[in-house]
Design an enzyme around this catalytic site. Structure first.
Site, PDB file in Angstrom:
ATOM      1  CG  HIS A 173      31.578  30.960  33.592  1.00 46.60           C
ATOM      2  ND1 HIS A 173      31.864  32.180  34.156  1.00 46.60           N
ATOM      3  CD2 HIS A 173      30.280  30.683  33.941  1.00 46.60           C
ATOM      4  CE1 HIS A 173      30.799  32.636  34.800  1.00 46.60           C
ATOM      5  NE2 HIS A 173      29.831  31.742  34.688  1.00 46.60           N
ATOM      6  CE1 TYR A 187      23.414  36.975  32.584  1.00 47.36           C
ATOM      7  CE2 TYR A 187      21.547  35.575  33.126  1.00 47.36           C
ATOM      8  CZ  TYR A 187      22.893  35.727  32.861  1.00 47.36           C
ATOM      9  OH  TYR A 187      23.712  34.632  32.867  1.00 47.36           O
ATOM     10  CG  ASP A 209      26.926  32.981  36.365  1.00 50.53           C
ATOM     11  OD1 ASP A 209      27.675  33.246  35.414  1.00 50.53           O
ATOM     12  OD2 ASP A 209      25.700  33.168  36.344  1.00 50.53           O
TER      13      ASP A 209
END
Length: 394
Positions: free
Chosen positions: A340, A285, A173
């Site tokens: 994921h 992010y 990730d």
């Protein structure tokens, strides 16, 4: 005449880059707006039905037993000389052996690597790091503390403070995104690169610009760019969205035998439930996605990409999009029926792939020449695996 031509080319290039950047932001913030509308509808409806439960969350005061389990490794702290921050890590194995450094993503911490720490400790000094802002590491709240440059310095400082000169770098990730960038910037410090469900930075941008509709698959990442609102929404219903992300039928771990127990889930929610603790990891992010025009450089170290085929978090097809940007030996493995959260979903399969990669059993000789027709570089291995608890079936 030549000078005029150069000026025209330069101005045209700047205009194209500006248009690409504008297009990128329209796509990203458009997706964020759609996500906000959907979330407002959802929580308004839930709030009308059960306002007490919807607007309630619990701060965890004591760490769950899984985070202090001595069988998983020894806990330690190191100081980053570039940042003067304290970083928490868990380690196993002899510190004199080669370093294998694990970098987690969101909303994880070091605990996501519990199935790899012991597995590779016989031949490696395995270290699972709590990244800046996560777990028990220091967590500055300012956005400018999460620039790519500072985060890469954290990795370099970690390798140095642990007494090593290089490492096998493993990332998932956002940890995988950091690992890509670190291999680009400091290939001298990376012996091998192992990436799990994280696209090459340039492949991410290409995928978004080519198929903007796919951004809806990762609308949460665009939503997290907004100030304050994501922290509030993620906390609602006692962190219901985070629970769905890790354990939900659509986004969560697919392997029934590996789904998180309530105690294991608390291993992630414990630190995130503290006041203000969601802002630092969300700053990844906000800092990363603001850097729209990534360097289109080639990775030159031996690389393996492992991708859970049922990933509902990232943009579809990104696993294949990285191959044009890797000029060293590369293997790409897709694991069916895997989410994921690949290292938790199919740990036996993942561990087998890593062992094969480290032993050069699935990496061909380095490419002799670069392809001239835009095809994959020589030396690329692509496999689709039937993953499962019994191992790898090819």
């Amino acid at each position: 005449m030549t000078s005029l031509y150069g000026v025209l080319v330069l101005n045209l290039t700047r205009m194209v880059l500006w248009l690409l950047s504008l297009q990128y932001w329209i796509f990203v913030y458009g997706t964020a707006l759609i996500t906000v509308v959907l979330l407002i509808i959802r929580f308004t409806w839930r709030g009308l039905q059960d306002p007490f439960r919807t607007f309630q969350w619990t701060v965890r005061h004591d760490p769950p037993a899984c985070l202090t389990d001595a069988r998983l490794g020894n806990h330690g702290f190191l100081w980053g000389r570039s940042s003067n921050l304290r970083f928490h890590y868990v380690t196993q194995g002899d510190s004199k052996k080669p370093l294998m450094l694990f970098l987690h993503g969101f909303p994880h911490n070091w605990y996501s690597w519990r199935n790899q720490l012991c597995e590779f400790s016989g031949q490696y000094h395995t270290v699972a790091l709590d990244l800046r802002g996560c777990g028990d590491s220091d967590a500055p709240s300012q956005l400018d503390e999460y620039t790519l440059e500072k985060l890469l310095y954290d990795i370099r400082d970690t390798i140095d403070e642990l007494g090593h000169t290089s490492c096998v770098l493993v990332g998932h990730d956002w940890g995988g995104m950091l690992a890509w960038h670190f291999a680009l910037e400091r290939p001298d410090l990376v012996q091998r690169l192992i990436i799990m469900n994280a696209p090459h930075p340039a492949a991410w941008l290409d995928a978004v610009l080519r198929r903007p509709s796919q951004l809806l698959r990762c609308g949460h990442a665009c939503f997290f760019l907004l100030p304050l609102l994501p922290e509030i929404v993620l906390s609602l219903e006692d962190f219901k969205l985070l629970r769905n992300l890790l354990c939900g039928a659509c986004l969560g771990i697919r392997n029934r035998t590996r789904r998180l127990t309530e105690a294991q889930l608390e291993g992630y929610l414990y630190r995130l439930s503290q006041p203000g603790a969601l802002t630092p990891p969300l700053n990844y992010y906000r800092a990363f996605l603001s850097n729209t025009l990534y360097k289109h450089e080639d990775v030159v170290v031996s690389t393996m990409l492992i991708w859970g085929e049922d990933d509902r978090v990232l943009v579809e097809g990104m696993s294949g999009g990285m191959r044009p940007y890797v000029r060293g030996p590369v293997a790409v493995h897709t694991i069916p029926n895997c989410s994921h959260w690949v290292q938790e979903d199919q740990p036996e399969t993942v561990n087998t792939l890593i062992w094969d990669f480290l032993a050069d059993r699935d990496i061909p000789s380095p490419p002799l020449s670069l392809p001239q027709d835009g095809s994959e570089s020589i030396g690329t291995v692509v496999k689709v695996l039937n993953g499962g608890p019994d191992g790898v079936k090819q």
